[in-house]
Design a protein around this motif. Structure first.
Motif, PDB file in Angstrom:
ATOM      1  N   ASP A 296      -0.307   6.118  -1.913  1.00  0.00           N
ATOM      2  CA  ASP A 296      -0.271   5.394  -0.651  1.00  0.00           C
ATOM      3  C   ASP A 296       0.508   4.101  -0.889  1.00  0.00           C
ATOM      4  O   ASP A 296       0.066   3.234  -1.638  1.00  0.00           O
ATOM      5  CB  ASP A 296      -1.708   5.080  -0.206  1.00  0.00           C
ATOM      6  N   VAL A 297       1.674   4.002  -0.260  1.00  0.00           N
ATOM      7  CA  VAL A 297       2.467   2.784  -0.467  1.00  0.00           C
ATOM      8  C   VAL A 297       2.184   1.770   0.637  1.00  0.00           C
ATOM      9  O   VAL A 297       2.743   0.690   0.658  1.00  0.00           O
ATOM     10  CB  VAL A 297       3.991   3.066  -0.505  1.00  0.00           C
ATOM     11  N   ASN A 298       1.291   2.151   1.542  1.00  0.00           N
ATOM     12  CA  ASN A 298       1.048   1.296   2.701  1.00  0.00           C
ATOM     13  C   ASN A 298      -0.190   0.433   2.523  1.00  0.00           C
ATOM     14  O   ASN A 298      -1.014   0.325   3.419  1.00  0.00           O
ATOM     15  CB  ASN A 298       0.921   2.185   3.949  1.00  0.00           C
ATOM     16  N   ILE A 299      -0.355  -0.153   1.344  1.00  0.00           N
ATOM     17  CA  ILE A 299      -1.532  -1.007   1.189  1.00  0.00           C
ATOM     18  C   ILE A 299      -1.139  -2.468   1.071  1.00  0.00           C
ATOM     19  O   ILE A 299      -1.974  -3.343   0.975  1.00  0.00           O
ATOM     20  CB  ILE A 299      -2.384  -0.626  -0.049  1.00  0.00           C
ATOM     21  N   HIS A 300       0.130  -2.748   1.067  1.00  0.00           N
ATOM     22  CA  HIS A 300       0.592  -4.110   0.833  1.00  0.00           C
ATOM     23  C   HIS A 300       1.859  -4.291   1.655  1.00  0.00           C
ATOM     24  O   HIS A 300       2.731  -3.414   1.622  1.00  0.00           O
ATOM     25  CB  HIS A 300       0.886  -4.241  -0.668  1.00  0.00           C
ATOM     26  N   PRO A 301       1.992  -5.412   2.395  1.00  0.00           N
ATOM     27  CA  PRO A 301       3.173  -5.566   3.248  1.00  0.00           C
ATOM     28  C   PRO A 301       4.487  -5.467   2.478  1.00  0.00           C
ATOM     29  O   PRO A 301       5.463  -4.928   2.982  1.00  0.00           O
ATOM     30  CB  PRO A 301       3.023  -6.959   3.859  1.00  0.00           C
ATOM     31  N   THR A 302       4.513  -5.972   1.250  1.00  0.00           N
ATOM     32  CA  THR A 302       5.774  -5.909   0.514  1.00  0.00           C
ATOM     33  C   THR A 302       5.867  -4.635  -0.317  1.00  0.00           C
ATOM     34  O   THR A 302       6.872  -4.394  -0.973  1.00  0.00           O
ATOM     35  CB  THR A 302       5.937  -7.113  -0.437  1.00  0.00           C
ATOM     36  N   LYS A 303       4.798  -3.833  -0.301  1.00  0.00           N
ATOM     37  CA  LYS A 303       4.732  -2.541  -0.990  1.00  0.00           C
ATOM     38  C   LYS A 303       4.900  -2.691  -2.508  1.00  0.00           C
ATOM     39  O   LYS A 303       5.267  -1.745  -3.195  1.00  0.00           O
ATOM     40  CB  LYS A 303       5.790  -1.563  -0.453  1.00  0.00           C
ATOM     41  N   ALA A 304       4.622  -3.885  -3.010  1.00  0.00           N
ATOM     42  CA  ALA A 304       4.756  -4.082  -4.458  1.00  0.00           C
ATOM     43  C   ALA A 304       3.575  -3.457  -5.177  1.00  0.00           C
ATOM     44  O   ALA A 304       3.635  -3.178  -6.363  1.00  0.00           O
ATOM     45  CB  ALA A 304       4.835  -5.559  -4.784  1.00  0.00           C
ATOM     46  N   GLU A 305       2.474  -3.251  -4.444  1.00  0.00           N
ATOM     47  CA  GLU A 305       1.341  -2.569  -5.046  1.00  0.00           C
ATOM     48  C   GLU A 305       1.088  -1.297  -4.276  1.00  0.00           C
ATOM     49  O   GLU A 305       1.258  -1.267  -3.063  1.00  0.00           O
ATOM     50  CB  GLU A 305       0.094  -3.456  -4.992  1.00  0.00           C
ATOM     51  N   VAL A 306       0.686  -0.280  -4.979  1.00  0.00           N
ATOM     52  CA  VAL A 306       0.448   0.998  -4.327  1.00  0.00           C
ATOM     53  C   VAL A 306      -0.902   1.535  -4.794  1.00  0.00           C
ATOM     54  O   VAL A 306      -1.503   0.984  -5.708  1.00  0.00           O
ATOM     55  CB  VAL A 306       1.555   2.022  -4.683  1.00  0.00           C
ATOM     56  N   ARG A 307      -1.362   2.584  -4.137  1.00  0.00           N
ATOM     57  CA  ARG A 307      -2.624   3.176  -4.556  1.00  0.00           C
ATOM     58  C   ARG A 307      -2.364   4.638  -4.913  1.00  0.00           C
ATOM     59  O   ARG A 307      -1.882   5.400  -4.088  1.00  0.00           O
ATOM     60  CB  ARG A 307      -3.632   3.072  -3.424  1.00  0.00           C
ATOM     61  N   PHE A 308      -2.670   4.969  -6.165  1.00  0.00           N
ATOM     62  CA  PHE A 308      -2.441   6.343  -6.598  1.00  0.00           C
ATOM     63  C   PHE A 308      -3.656   7.193  -6.298  1.00  0.00           C
ATOM     64  O   PHE A 308      -4.790   6.729  -6.412  1.00  0.00           O
ATOM     65  CB  PHE A 308      -2.178   6.384  -8.113  1.00  0.00           C
ATOM     66  N   ARG A 309      -3.401   8.456  -5.966  1.00  0.00           N
ATOM     67  CA  ARG A 309      -4.518   9.359  -5.726  1.00  0.00           C
ATOM     68  C   ARG A 309      -5.245   9.605  -7.044  1.00  0.00           C
ATOM     69  O   ARG A 309      -6.454   9.639  -7.096  1.00  0.00           O
ATOM     70  CB  ARG A 309      -3.973  10.662  -5.157  1.00  0.00           C
ATOM     71  N   ASP A 310      -4.497   9.773  -8.121  1.00  0.00           N
ATOM     72  CA  ASP A 310      -5.131  10.028  -9.403  1.00  0.00           C
ATOM     73  C   ASP A 310      -4.615   9.041 -10.452  1.00  0.00           C
ATOM     74  O   ASP A 310      -3.790   9.376 -11.291  1.00  0.00           O
ATOM     75  CB  ASP A 310      -4.852  11.479  -9.827  1.00  0.00           C
ATOM     76  N   ALA A 311      -5.138   7.830 -10.365  1.00  0.00           N
ATOM     77  CA  ALA A 311      -4.662   6.774 -11.246  1.00  0.00           C
ATOM     78  C   ALA A 311      -4.996   7.072 -12.706  1.00  0.00           C
ATOM     79  O   ALA A 311      -4.242   6.735 -13.611  1.00  0.00           O
ATOM     80  CB  ALA A 311      -5.274   5.448 -10.829  1.00  0.00           C
ATOM     81  N   GLN A 312      -6.146   7.734 -12.886  1.00  0.00           N
ATOM     82  CA  GLN A 312      -6.574   7.999 -14.273  1.00  0.00           C
ATOM     83  C   GLN A 312      -5.589   8.854 -15.036  1.00  0.00           C
ATOM     84  O   GLN A 312      -5.275   8.577 -16.184  1.00  0.00           O
ATOM     85  CB  GLN A 312      -7.891   8.762 -14.270  1.00  0.00           C
ATOM     86  N   SER A 313      -5.125   9.917 -14.391  1.00  0.00           N
ATOM     87  CA  SER A 313      -4.270  10.800 -15.177  1.00  0.00           C
ATOM     88  C   SER A 313      -2.917  10.142 -15.418  1.00  0.00           C
ATOM     89  O   SER A 313      -2.285  10.398 -16.434  1.00  0.00           O
ATOM     90  CB  SER A 313      -4.162  12.185 -14.556  1.00  0.00           C
ATOM     91  N   LEU A 314      -2.486   9.263 -14.528  1.00  0.00           N
ATOM     92  CA  LEU A 314      -1.232   8.537 -14.787  1.00  0.00           C
ATOM     93  C   LEU A 314      -1.410   7.590 -15.969  1.00  0.00           C
ATOM     94  O   LEU A 314      -0.537   7.447 -16.818  1.00  0.00           O
ATOM     95  CB  LEU A 314      -0.788   7.752 -13.556  1.00  0.00           C
ATOM     96  N   TYR A 315      -2.574   6.952 -15.992  1.00  0.00           N
ATOM     97  CA  TYR A 315      -2.890   6.046 -17.100  1.00  0.00           C
ATOM     98  C   TYR A 315      -2.793   6.815 -18.414  1.00  0.00           C
ATOM     99  O   TYR A 315      -2.137   6.407 -19.368  1.00  0.00           O
ATOM    100  CB  TYR A 315      -4.302   5.494 -16.911  1.00  0.00           C
ATOM    101  N   ARG A 316      -3.440   7.974 -18.412  1.00  0.00           N
ATOM    102  CA  ARG A 316      -3.465   8.788 -19.616  1.00  0.00           C
ATOM    103  C   ARG A 316      -2.067   9.273 -19.983  1.00  0.00           C
ATOM    104  O   ARG A 316      -1.681   9.285 -21.135  1.00  0.00           O
ATOM    105  CB  ARG A 316      -4.378   9.985 -19.396  1.00  0.00           C
ATOM    106  N   GLN A 317      -1.331   9.677 -18.962  1.00  0.00           N
ATOM    107  CA  GLN A 317       0.013  10.212 -19.224  1.00  0.00           C
ATOM    108  C   GLN A 317       0.887   9.141 -19.881  1.00  0.00           C
ATOM    109  O   GLN A 317       1.559   9.372 -20.875  1.00  0.00           O
ATOM    110  CB  GLN A 317       0.669  10.685 -17.920  1.00  0.00           C
ATOM    111  N   LEU A 318       0.838   7.941 -19.316  1.00  0.00           N
ATOM    112  CA  LEU A 318       1.685   6.872 -19.857  1.00  0.00           C
ATOM    113  C   LEU A 318       1.281   6.561 -21.303  1.00  0.00           C
ATOM    114  O   LEU A 318       2.110   6.508 -22.214  1.00  0.00           O
ATOM    115  CB  LEU A 318       1.552   5.629 -18.984  1.00  0.00           C
TER     116      LEU A 318
END
Ligand code: ADP
Ligand code: MG
Length: 643
Positions: A296-318
């Protein structure tokens, strides 16, 4: 009488402007994003006085139909989405339809545009939110958005503008982010009519990295990539010797958009755990690609922050992508590139041999460091780390830990298999105390075991050595002492004209700025006295032909860069002696072991043994003390043992 009333559009827009337009840099970001969305292949950005007077972005994109011009500057009017469902299919940078209206409400904006096939262009002007008529104008295909007198009708905001240089710095940062996200876009940035950047289009992100951050960094970047069901991650991370004191060298892009994400930043830090000193941050240029419905890129007017559906697996992947990269000696993957990658994800255009060397160096170095590394047992439970509010359970993190331990083990065998030095020497790209110590004169008697074994030495905080002496105890600053030892030794050698010089196998080309390169070449004999041989190569490249033998393991490009800075800065000619002296300080400081570096017992002993060889063991060349003595009497007094 009713008290609630709807706000006028003008006021609404000004309020929105407060969120979207923090400073001139934000305007540049929004306008550049519009050009990218309009599929421009070239943008020119003109800035006047840090953006407070003028911001003009001209592109060759698809343009705006004359009928749409008034709508373009109306809030919540956009060509990019239609319904709410589209919010989860967004592939464009913009979609809120807010930027131009907001900017126009607090500036004097002129929008000129022409679509391909149209005979001429049309323009509309907005003055502090008052929209003028659409008029024909001459212009080439594309769009020119010109913003003058930003914040002229919001005096408080205008007052809060910082210096021209600071505001331009922010503009330049936004420009850099977009230029890195879109390497195919030709981009020019001018400030007060002077060209700051002129970037030709390229298929290789590395070309842009080289332009913005210099060849030294670009050549030492490490290619990483991985693909899961959900996401593709690729990009470059810095060699640990290229760490920074802030996170400014970290760039993360999601589907072509620069973002900030604390959780992924944390994963990056974890990946380098044990490889960097505390307080140092890795350099990284990472690109994430995932389906728009996963975020979801629509959580911040400047879109600099986003909300991932599965933040955990991205964390792990990185985390695991980087750790595995650091730990494996699988060199093929440095240069091989799977077919069908996006253009920007092209293979690194670097010499495979160089990559191989880098990889071996890194693996050898990391081996020791990682041996001391234990994976965290808990995930930072702070839910603010994952914007999604998900927390990674310990259980889950435990498995990452196990994965890493396994990978660590594999590294050890892999490294040995590659015939890497297994003598426990570590190379920080600086100077390991062992070899330095053993190359010092009179050091023969100081080999481990021949010192006084009865005396205890302990290293504390990877920074100080605590030694039991006849007088009491001495606390020694390891860096300060080693620096002093190196300085004295170098100085003696220079005075005797006996600095041993080691020829490089092949002259090594090093890049400098124009001033620095000429300063080095003008002072060739001075450098010869220090053991450095440099030759002219042409342009701003200098060839390193020889280096001081005792600094065999030091990073010469860095030492020379610092020497060049000093030589270039030394305005009126200082005496030769002064220059030499300050260069000696510099070399000693660069070459000495650092605070934060774990020393082996024999390295500590070797370092301490040399204390007695130097004239002034109590101060480093900068005059800071190298040692503090706490006498037995003082200790007894403190503990009330004296009658
Ligand atoms: P958004 O980008 O969120 O749609 P903006 O206020 O930034 O909102 O822009 C409004 C509209 O103006 C865009 O949807 C687009 O149709 C048009 N527009 C703005 N800038 C450009 C440009 N450089 N080239 C083509 N169209 C543009
Ligand atoms: Mg926009």
């Amino acid at each position: 009488m009713s008290r609630i009333h709807a706000l006028e559009t003008l006021v609404v827009n000004k309020i929105a402007a407060g969120e979207v337009v923090e400073r001139p840099g934000s305007v540049v970001k929004e306008l550049l994003e519009n050009s990218v969305d309009a599929l421009a292949s070239r943008v020119e950005v003109d800035i006047g006085e840090g953006g407070s007077e003028l911001i003009r972005v001209a592109d060759d994109g698809e343009g705006i139909h004359p009928d749409d011009l008034p709508l373009a500057v109306t809030s919540h009017a956009t060509s990019k989405i239609r319904g709410a469902d589209d919010l989860f299919r967004v592939r464009t940078m913009g979609f809120r339809g807010e930027a131009l209206a907001s900017i126009a409400s607090i500036s004097r904006l002129r929008l000129r545009s022409r679509q391909a096939g149209a005979d001429s262009g049309c323009e509309v002007s907005v003055d502090g939110g008052q929209v003028g008529p659409v008029q024909p104008c001459g212009c080439s295909v594309g769009t020119v958005t010109e913003v003058r007198s930003l914040f002229f009708n919001t005096p408080v905001r205008r007052k809060f503008l910082r210096s021209v240089a600071t505001e331009f710095g922010h503009i330049s940062e936004h420009f850099t982010r977009i230029a890195l996200a879109c390497p195919r876009l030709a981009a020019v940035l001018r400030h007060n009519e002077r060209i700051v950047y002129e970037l030709p289009p390229t298929e290789q992100i590395l070309d842009r990295l080289r332009l913005f951050f210099g060849s030294d960094l670009a050549d030492r970047l490490i290619w990483v990539e991985s693909q899961t069901d959900q996401a593709r991650l690729w990009g470059y991370v810095g060699h640990p010797s290229e760490s920074r004191s802030t996170r400014k060298g970290q760039f993360l892009f999601l589907n072509g958009r620069w973002i900030q994400d604390r959780s992924l930043q944390h994963a990056l830090g974890e990946a380098y755990r044990g490889l960097l000193m505390t307080g140092r941050y890795p350099v990284a240029f990472l690109f994430l690609e995932l389906s728009p419905d996963q975020v979801d890129v629509n959580i911040h007017p400047t879109k600099a922050e986003v909300r991932f559906r599965d933040a955990q697996s991205l964390y792990r992947q990185l985390l695991s992508t980087l750790r595995t990269r650091f730990l494996t000696a699988d060199l093929e993957s440095t240069v091989s590139v799977p077919a069908g990658l996006q253009v920007a994800a092209q293979p690194p255009a670097v010499d495979p041999n160089r990559q191989l060397g880098l990889q071996l160096e890194l693996a050898a170095w990391a081996k020791d460091r990682l041996a001391q590394w234990t994976p965290p047992t808990t995930f930072p439970g702070d839910s603010s780390l994952t914007p999604s509010g998900h927390e990674l359970g310990n259980e889950e993190f435990g498995s990452i830990g196990a994965e890493i331990i396994r990978a660590d083990r594999e590294l050890h065998s892999a490294a040995t298999g590659f015939g890497l030095p297994d003598n426990g020497e570590f190379n920080t790209g600086g100077f390991a105390p062992g070899p330095a110590a053993s190359s010092l004169p009179g050091n023969q008697g100081a080999s481990p075991g021949t010192g006084s074994p009865a005396k205890q030495i302990m290293q504390v905080h990877d920074c100080y050595l605590v030694v039991e002496t006849d007088e009491g105890i001495t606390v020694i600053d390891q860096h300060a002492l080693h620096e002093r030892v190196m300085y004295e030794h170098l100085r003696r050698r220079v005075i005797e004209g006996a600095v041993e010089s080691q020829k490089t196998l092949v002259p090594q080309p090093l890049e400098f700025g124009p001033r620095e390169a000429s300063a080095l070449l003008e002072n060739k004999d001075l450098l010869t006295q220090l053991g450095y041989g440099v030759e002219e190569f042409g342009g701003t490249t200098v060839l390193l032909a020889a280096y001081p033998a005792m600094l065999a393991q030091a990073d010469h490009s860095r030492i020379l860069a610092d020497i060049a800075d000093q030589l270039a800065a030394a305005g009126q000619k200082p005496s030769r002696r002064d220059i030499l002296d300050s260069l000696l300080h510099l070399m000693a400081c660069k070459a000495a072991v650092k605070a934060g570096q774990r020393l082996k017992p024999e390295e500590m002993e070797s370092l301490l043994a040399q204390r007695h060889l130097i004239d002034d063991a109590h101060h480093c060349p900068h005059g800071r003390p190298t040692a503090l003595v706490l006498t037995r009497t003082e200790l007894d007094r403190q503990f009330g043992r004296l009658g």
